[in-house]
Design an enzyme around this catalytic site. Structure first.
Site, PDB file in Angstrom:
ATOM      1  N   LYS A   1      20.613  96.349  43.494  1.00 21.71           N
ATOM      2  CA  LYS A   1      20.151  97.371  42.470  1.00 21.71           C
ATOM      3  C   LYS A   1      18.616  97.063  42.546  1.00 21.71           C
ATOM      4  O   LYS A   1      18.021  98.137  43.638  1.00 21.71           O
ATOM      5  CB  LYS A   1      20.702  97.434  41.277  1.00 21.71           C
ATOM      6  CG  LYS A   1      21.869  97.621  40.972  1.00 21.71           C
ATOM      7  CD  LYS A   1      22.593  98.458  39.752  1.00 21.71           C
ATOM      8  CE  LYS A   1      21.930  97.587  38.696  1.00 21.71           C
ATOM      9  NZ  LYS A   1      23.125  96.257  38.576  1.00 21.71           N
TER      10      LYS A   1
ATOM     11  N   ARG B   1      23.969 101.124  30.186  1.00 23.30           N
ATOM     12  CA  ARG B   1      25.203  99.865  30.370  1.00 23.30           C
ATOM     13  C   ARG B   1      26.330  99.531  29.781  1.00 23.30           C
ATOM     14  O   ARG B   1      26.713  99.438  29.778  1.00 23.30           O
ATOM     15  CB  ARG B   1      23.859  98.785  30.698  1.00 23.30           C
ATOM     16  CG  ARG B   1      24.524  97.805  31.270  1.00 23.30           C
ATOM     17  CD  ARG B   1      23.259  96.723  30.684  1.00 23.30           C
ATOM     18  NE  ARG B   1      23.005  95.696  32.145  1.00 23.30           N
ATOM     19  CZ  ARG B   1      22.198  95.261  33.002  1.00 23.30           C
ATOM     20  NH1 ARG B   1      21.238  96.618  32.852  1.00 23.30           N
ATOM     21  NH2 ARG B   1      22.143  94.027  33.922  1.00 23.30           N
TER      22      ARG B   1
ATOM     23  N   ARG C   1      19.610  83.872  44.427  1.00 23.50           N
ATOM     24  CA  ARG C   1      18.499  84.718  43.934  1.00 23.50           C
ATOM     25  C   ARG C   1      18.132  84.250  42.689  1.00 23.50           C
ATOM     26  O   ARG C   1      16.646  83.963  43.311  1.00 23.50           O
ATOM     27  CB  ARG C   1      18.901  85.808  43.576  1.00 23.50           C
ATOM     28  CG  ARG C   1      17.588  86.929  42.281  1.00 23.50           C
ATOM     29  CD  ARG C   1      18.245  87.938  41.552  1.00 23.50           C
ATOM     30  NE  ARG C   1      18.749  87.767  41.105  1.00 23.50           N
ATOM     31  CZ  ARG C   1      19.224  89.130  40.244  1.00 23.50           C
ATOM     32  NH1 ARG C   1      19.104  90.294  40.571  1.00 23.50           N
ATOM     33  NH2 ARG C   1      20.317  89.316  39.232  1.00 23.50           N
TER      34      ARG C   1
ATOM     35  N   ARG D   1      14.579  83.598  37.822  1.00 26.67           N
ATOM     36  CA  ARG D   1      14.606  83.765  36.200  1.00 26.67           C
ATOM     37  C   ARG D   1      16.019  82.627  35.363  1.00 26.67           C
ATOM     38  O   ARG D   1      16.844  82.625  36.169  1.00 26.67           O
ATOM     39  CB  ARG D   1      15.990  85.122  36.479  1.00 26.67           C
ATOM     40  CG  ARG D   1      14.778  86.777  36.585  1.00 26.67           C
ATOM     41  CD  ARG D   1      15.950  87.721  37.413  1.00 26.67           C
ATOM     42  NE  ARG D   1      16.756  88.067  36.597  1.00 26.67           N
ATOM     43  CZ  ARG D   1      17.541  89.357  36.278  1.00 26.67           C
ATOM     44  NH1 ARG D   1      17.521  90.251  37.176  1.00 26.67           N
ATOM     45  NH2 ARG D   1      19.089  89.777  35.295  1.00 26.67           N
TER      46      ARG D   1
ATOM     47  N   ARG E   1      27.869  87.089  31.718  1.00 26.16           N
ATOM     48  CA  ARG E   1      26.691  88.891  32.456  1.00 26.16           C
ATOM     49  C   ARG E   1      28.038  89.550  33.210  1.00 26.16           C
ATOM     50  O   ARG E   1      27.857  90.423  32.977  1.00 26.16           O
ATOM     51  CB  ARG E   1      26.115  88.532  33.411  1.00 26.16           C
ATOM     52  CG  ARG E   1      24.725  87.850  32.338  1.00 26.16           C
ATOM     53  CD  ARG E   1      23.822  87.515  32.625  1.00 26.16           C
ATOM     54  NE  ARG E   1      23.026  88.395  34.116  1.00 26.16           N
ATOM     55  CZ  ARG E   1      22.540  87.365  35.440  1.00 26.16           C
ATOM     56  NH1 ARG E   1      21.745  86.693  35.628  1.00 26.16           N
ATOM     57  NH2 ARG E   1      21.837  88.756  36.686  1.00 26.16           N
TER      58      ARG E   1
HETATM   59  P1  ADP Z   1      21.264  92.287  36.436  1.00 27.41           P
HETATM   60  O1  ADP Z   1      21.496  93.294  36.862  1.00 27.41           O
HETATM   61  O2  ADP Z   1      20.874  90.938  37.887  1.00 27.41           O
HETATM   62  O3  ADP Z   1      22.416  91.450  34.999  1.00 27.41           O
HETATM   63  P2  ADP Z   1      18.941  93.083  34.522  1.00 27.41           P
HETATM   64  O4  ADP Z   1      17.385  92.256  35.899  1.00 27.41           O
HETATM   65  O5  ADP Z   1      19.358  94.476  35.171  1.00 27.41           O
HETATM   66  O6  ADP Z   1      19.658  92.624  35.547  1.00 27.41           O
HETATM   67  O7  ADP Z   1      18.914  92.673  32.879  1.00 27.41           O
HETATM   68  C1  ADP Z   1      18.682  91.403  32.441  1.00 27.41           C
HETATM   69  C2  ADP Z   1      19.181  91.421  31.059  1.00 27.41           C
HETATM   70  O8  ADP Z   1      18.445  92.625  29.961  1.00 27.41           O
HETATM   71  C3  ADP Z   1      21.023  92.048  30.615  1.00 27.41           C
HETATM   72  O9  ADP Z   1      21.819  90.328  30.650  1.00 27.41           O
HETATM   73  C4  ADP Z   1      20.739  92.699  29.428  1.00 27.41           C
HETATM   74  O10 ADP Z   1      20.793  90.977  28.492  1.00 27.41           O
HETATM   75  C5  ADP Z   1      19.751  92.515  29.473  1.00 27.41           C
HETATM   76  N1  ADP Z   1      19.431  94.445  29.454  1.00 27.41           N
HETATM   77  C6  ADP Z   1      19.138  94.668  30.659  1.00 27.41           C
HETATM   78  N2  ADP Z   1      19.657  96.118  30.222  1.00 27.41           N
HETATM   79  C7  ADP Z   1      20.206  96.699  29.718  1.00 27.41           C
HETATM   80  C8  ADP Z   1      20.850  97.590  28.943  1.00 27.41           C
HETATM   81  N3  ADP Z   1      20.788  99.136  29.157  1.00 27.41           N
HETATM   82  N4  ADP Z   1      21.431  97.535  27.970  1.00 27.41           N
HETATM   83  C9  ADP Z   1      21.352  95.682  27.008  1.00 27.41           C
HETATM   84  N5  ADP Z   1      20.956  95.065  27.569  1.00 27.41           N
HETATM   85  C10 ADP Z   1      20.164  95.419  28.987  1.00 27.41           C
END
Ligand code: ADP
Length: 190
Positions: A14, A89, A128, A134, A146
């Site tokens: 993404k 999400r 990654r 990260r 996750r």
């Molecule tokens: P990835 O898509 O690789 O899982 P992101 O950078 O989108 O990683 O998100 C990292 C973390 O941030 C998630 O695992 C969650 O803990 C938190 N997070 C991100 N977006 C949301 C959301 N919309 N609602 C709740 N937690 C979120």
């Protein structure tokens, strides 16, 4: 305004594709993951709250991300639309988004869902981890949590947006350029 949702499991690509999408269609990229990571880096109260949850591979509370998104909608000007990456999400977040947009007579334009098989998720995140450093990519059990959270809380959104006639799936297997072409072909319709 256009409101695109970039959807897909962790590691689907993404973030990589978002850069090209926002440039080509003059959108503002809103990544809740990135917004949360910058709150953590800045040491804010919100960042402190979010840190432990993110590092455990759990979601932060709906109200927190909803508030971050709504304040961006109000303040960002001079774009043709938004690319939501990592939001919504959960079903509750999707309903909150519909309400937020509805208040100003707007609606979600389309969901662009990048799909890759489960076994590829781990592989890509492992890769990654060696590049971006990260904290939530480093531990296998956090990544596993996750992926579980994605299946339990986020995947139900596929049906939610299918029923709304807004769901479009893109095959995320292939080179970055191949996947980008598939996405652009879809977005050109809107
Ligand atoms: P990835 O898509 O690789 O899982 P992101 O950078 O989108 O990683 O998100 C990292 C973390 O941030 C998630 O695992 C969650 O803990 C938190 N997070 C991100 N977006 C949301 C959301 N919309 N609602 C709740 N937690 C979120």
């Amino acid at each position: 305004m256009k409101y695109f949702i970039l959807f897909g499991p962790p590691g689907a690509g993404k973030g990589t594709q978002a850069t090209a999408m926002v440039e080509n269609y003059h959108l503002c990229h809103l990544s809740t993951g990135e917004l949360l990571r910058s709150e953590i880096a800045a040491g804010t109260q919100l960042g402190l709250q979010a840190k432990a949850l993110i590092e455990a591979g759990s979601l932060v509370p709906d109200e927190v991300v909803e508030g971050m998104i709504e304040s961006k909608f109000k303040t960002v000007k001079g774009v043709e639309g938004f690319l939501l990456d990592g939001f919504p999400r959960t079903i509750a977040q999707a309903q909150a988004l519909d309400e937020m947009l509805g208040r100003s007579g707007e609606e979600v334009t389309s969901v662009v869902s990048i799909m890759i098989p489960d076994e590829m998720i781990m592989e890509r995140i492992r890769h990654r981890a060696t590049i971006e450093g990260r904290a939530d990519d480093a531990k296998e059990e956090v990544v596993a949590n996750r992926i579980r959270t994605y299946h339990d809380k986020t995947e139900p959104l596929v049906d939610f947006y299918r029923k709304a006639g807004k769901y479009n799936e893109i095959d995320g297997v292939g080179t970055i350029e191949e996947v980008r072409e598939r996405i652009f072909t879809l977005m050109n319709k809107f």
